[in-house]
Design a protein around this motif. Structure first.
Motif, PDB file in Angstrom:
ATOM      1  N   ILE A 255       0.740  -1.192  -0.021  1.00 48.03           N
ATOM      2  CA  ILE A 255      -0.196  -0.001  -0.105  1.00 48.03           C
ATOM      3  C   ILE A 255       0.849   1.281   0.020  1.00 48.03           C
ATOM      4  O   ILE A 255       0.567   2.176  -0.665  1.00 48.03           O
ATOM      5  CB  ILE A 255      -1.146  -0.071   1.180  1.00 48.03           C
ATOM      6  CG1 ILE A 255      -2.004  -1.165   1.039  1.00 48.03           C
ATOM      7  CG2 ILE A 255      -1.677   1.382   1.188  1.00 48.03           C
ATOM      8  CD1 ILE A 255      -3.085  -1.161   2.110  1.00 48.03           C
ATOM      9  N   SER A 256       1.966   1.236   0.835  1.00 48.30           N
ATOM     10  CA  SER A 256       2.708   2.444   0.912  1.00 48.30           C
ATOM     11  C   SER A 256       3.419   2.752  -0.498  1.00 48.30           C
ATOM     12  O   SER A 256       3.772   3.898  -0.899  1.00 48.30           O
ATOM     13  CB  SER A 256       3.818   2.309   2.165  1.00 48.30           C
ATOM     14  OG  SER A 256       4.551   1.274   1.765  1.00 48.30           O
ATOM     15  N   ASP A 257       3.601   1.366  -0.858  1.00 43.62           N
ATOM     16  CA  ASP A 257       4.528   1.595  -2.316  1.00 43.62           C
ATOM     17  C   ASP A 257       3.792   2.522  -3.464  1.00 43.62           C
ATOM     18  O   ASP A 257       4.329   3.574  -4.167  1.00 43.62           O
ATOM     19  CB  ASP A 257       4.674   0.432  -3.194  1.00 43.62           C
ATOM     20  CG  ASP A 257       5.805  -0.300  -2.281  1.00 43.62           C
ATOM     21  OD1 ASP A 257       6.447   0.327  -1.591  1.00 43.62           O
ATOM     22  OD2 ASP A 257       5.691  -1.738  -2.673  1.00 43.62           O
ATOM     23  N   ILE A 258       2.354   2.434  -3.412  1.00 42.33           N
ATOM     24  CA  ILE A 258       1.546   3.224  -4.473  1.00 42.33           C
ATOM     25  C   ILE A 258       1.591   4.584  -4.429  1.00 42.33           C
ATOM     26  O   ILE A 258       1.865   5.481  -4.954  1.00 42.33           O
ATOM     27  CB  ILE A 258       0.013   2.486  -4.397  1.00 42.33           C
ATOM     28  CG1 ILE A 258      -0.154   1.286  -4.700  1.00 42.33           C
ATOM     29  CG2 ILE A 258      -0.741   3.545  -5.206  1.00 42.33           C
ATOM     30  CD1 ILE A 258      -1.117   0.578  -4.451  1.00 42.33           C
ATOM     31  N   PHE A 259       1.601   5.052  -2.873  1.00 40.70           N
ATOM     32  CA  PHE A 259       1.635   6.294  -2.366  1.00 40.70           C
ATOM     33  C   PHE A 259       3.132   6.865  -2.604  1.00 40.70           C
ATOM     34  O   PHE A 259       3.269   8.061  -3.424  1.00 40.70           O
ATOM     35  CB  PHE A 259       1.226   6.716  -1.081  1.00 40.70           C
ATOM     36  CG  PHE A 259      -0.333   6.556  -0.758  1.00 40.70           C
ATOM     37  CD1 PHE A 259      -1.192   7.500  -1.057  1.00 40.70           C
ATOM     38  CD2 PHE A 259      -0.973   5.048  -0.505  1.00 40.70           C
ATOM     39  CE1 PHE A 259      -2.222   7.377  -0.936  1.00 40.70           C
ATOM     40  CE2 PHE A 259      -2.105   4.996  -0.433  1.00 40.70           C
ATOM     41  CZ  PHE A 259      -2.851   6.112  -0.433  1.00 40.70           C
ATOM     42  N   SER A 260       4.094   6.275  -2.384  1.00 43.37           N
ATOM     43  CA  SER A 260       5.291   6.737  -2.290  1.00 43.37           C
ATOM     44  C   SER A 260       5.941   6.943  -3.863  1.00 43.37           C
ATOM     45  O   SER A 260       6.638   7.856  -4.166  1.00 43.37           O
ATOM     46  CB  SER A 260       6.498   5.901  -1.780  1.00 43.37           C
ATOM     47  OG  SER A 260       6.046   5.665  -0.280  1.00 43.37           O
TER      48      SER A 260
END
Length: 493
Positions: free
Chosen positions: A298-303
């Motif tokens: 999930i964090s990958d998408i935002f980052s």
């Protein structure tokens, strides 16, 4: 004639526990999958399982197996600051503590927020004594101001320093008997989890950088230790972030640049942090699961999205104060990166930045109207970035090459072992083209004589260093040598 084997409940439970033990302490689950030459479950496998059952589990060495997604509610849109009075009224707030600094108090963002409160008849008091890049003394002063007022909600209008200060005012007025170091990140503080909910906090960012409106992190200087540290827990995050592009139009160019560099490093560090399932220890209770968990799906998408937008829009926002599209895109990128790093974490750039700003030899960044020396947070973070990502690339060359692609690099023919060099060069070129940025620690006034102190100031930042790929944290001497090498490389890029 068939026979039925009945298993007693106690044996069934033991069997399930045995399977779990094998699964979590000896992955992969089956020796056949981990050893091509092994084609049977012989006595040795059974003995291993029995030993695993008999041996107490060392939780400190168990790797994580889950990640959590936590972020503030976010409202984005030009002019949405005018809704904040209704929001606080909807929350049932009767007495609101408004937190800001002396400069922001004079700006349109603050005027719009106060007008919104008054139009809804919400009672408020204003604390405008927030220090840019706060110290523990200024945080304590803010807490003491807030205690007698007895606010039932907080409204922060300003940059990351303001929002972080408001978080800590909220925390220590909710737990007034707590010692200041109780919640401060270990090993500088006791690192206790925040056991209960805090009062509602609405954050209205006026800079496009920290992403503090969505995270459970608050950062400050612990002067006695000459180190930057903070408090991090999900319960610290704001209830709502009002992300209004009108509020960043008054940012000076230098502040746009420095704030944007924080977004850049938030994105890159969270994208390249160790995977969440490699982090130890696995918490024995979910309340102890850290906010910074390691890179996760999930964090990958935002980052990654925040990184792309920062590379595209930050130079425009710095160059042209009338480029409102670029400013709005950078504000949204800051929030996206906040969600990304607020759950994945940051690592070496931030860990090294804390002593850089805390041990400032006297540098004052151009364009910052504050008293005394200041190395803006984004500047202190970015100055080591070319060296850091050259160092971390071996851990995951593919991710570093994907990051380099965001800078416009054609990586189709780049070898994996060159990923660090390629990303490092792309970063250095980006920083130079941005203009008015120090080309290394020497430009900030540091020299070889400062390196050991910078290393010692970084060592206590275990909360972020544990997420750094390739860092030898189990061997203090090796870790010191690696950090010293990174600081040495960062003297000039």
């Amino acid at each position: 004639m068939s026979s039925v084997v009945r298993i007693s409940p106690s044996r069934a439970t033991r069997a399930v526990n045995l399977l779990r033990t094998i699964q979590f302490t000896h992955p992969p689950n089956c020796p056949c999958h981990s050893n091509p030459a092994h084609h049977h479950h012989g006595p040795s496998t059974i003995h291993q399982a029995k030993r695993a059952l008999a041996t107490p589990i060392d939780h400190s060495q168990q790797k994580e197996y889950a990640f959590e997604m936590a972020a503030s509610s976010i409202r984005f849109g030009p002019g949405c600051t005018k809704e904040v009075g209704m929001d606080l009224k909807n929350m049932g707030a009767k007495k609101v503590m408004v937190v800001t600094d002396g400069n922001v108090r004079k700006l349109g963002a603050m005027q719009r927020a106060i007008q919104a409160l008054e139009s809804e008849g919400v009672q408020y008091d204003i604390f405008d004594g927030v220090r840019v890049e706060p110290k523990d003394s200024s945080i304590k002063q803010a807490i003491e101001y807030a205690k007698p007022y007895g606010a039932d909600a907080f409204l922060a209008v300003g940059g990351g320093s303001v929002i972080d200060t408001a978080k800590l005012m909220n925390l220590y007025t909710t737990f007034p008997e707590a010692d200041f170091l109780d919640f401060v990140n270990a090993p500088l503080g006791r690192g206790l989890p925040i056991q209960g909910k805090l009062k509602p906090l609405i954050a209205v960012p006026t800079t496009a950088g920290t992403g503090s409106e969505t995270t459970g992190t608050a950062i400050f200087d612990l002067v006695s230790k000459r180190a930057k540290t903070g408090i991090a827990h999900r319960n610290l995050k704001p209830t709502l972030g009002i992300v209004d592009p009108l509020n960043t139009r008054t940012m000076p160019s230098a502040v746009h640049a420095a704030s944007g560099l924080d977004v850049l490093c938030h994105s890159l560090e969270s994208w390249t942090a160790i995977p969440f399932h490699e982090r130890v220890p696995r918490p024995t209770n979910p309340i102890n699961r850290p906010a910074y968990q390691g890179a996760n799906p999930i964090s990958d998408i935002f980052s990654l999205n925040a990184l792309r937008d920062t590379v595209k829009y930050l130079p425009r926002a710095v160059k042209d104060p009338e480029d409102h599209e670029a400013q709005a895109k950078m504000l949204l990128a800051a929030t996206l990166a906040g969600v990304g790093f607020g759950n994945a974490g940051v690592h070496l750039c931030h860990g090294m930045s804390y002593p850089i700003s805390g041990q400032n030899p006297g540098y004052k960044h151009k364009g910052y109207e504050v008293e005394g020396p200041i190395i803006p947070h984004g500047v202190s973070v970015a100055v080591s970035a070319p060296a850091v990502f050259r160092f971390t690339a071996a851990s995951n060359p593919e991710r570093h090459l994907q990051a380099a692609e965001c800078f416009g690099v054609d990586v189709s023919n780049v070898k994996r072992e060159s990923a660090g060099e390629v990303l490092s060069e792309a970063l250095a070129e980006f920083l130079i083209k941005l203009g008015d940025q120090p080309r290394g620690l020497r430009d900030l006034g540091f020299g070889e004589e400062h390196l050991d102190a910078l290393v010692e100031g970084t060592i206590p930042q275990a909360r972020v260093l544990m997420l750094a790929p390739n860092l030898e944290m189990g061997d203090l001497q090796a870790e010191r040598e690696q950090l010293r090498g990174l600081f040495e490389e960062s003297l000039r890029y």
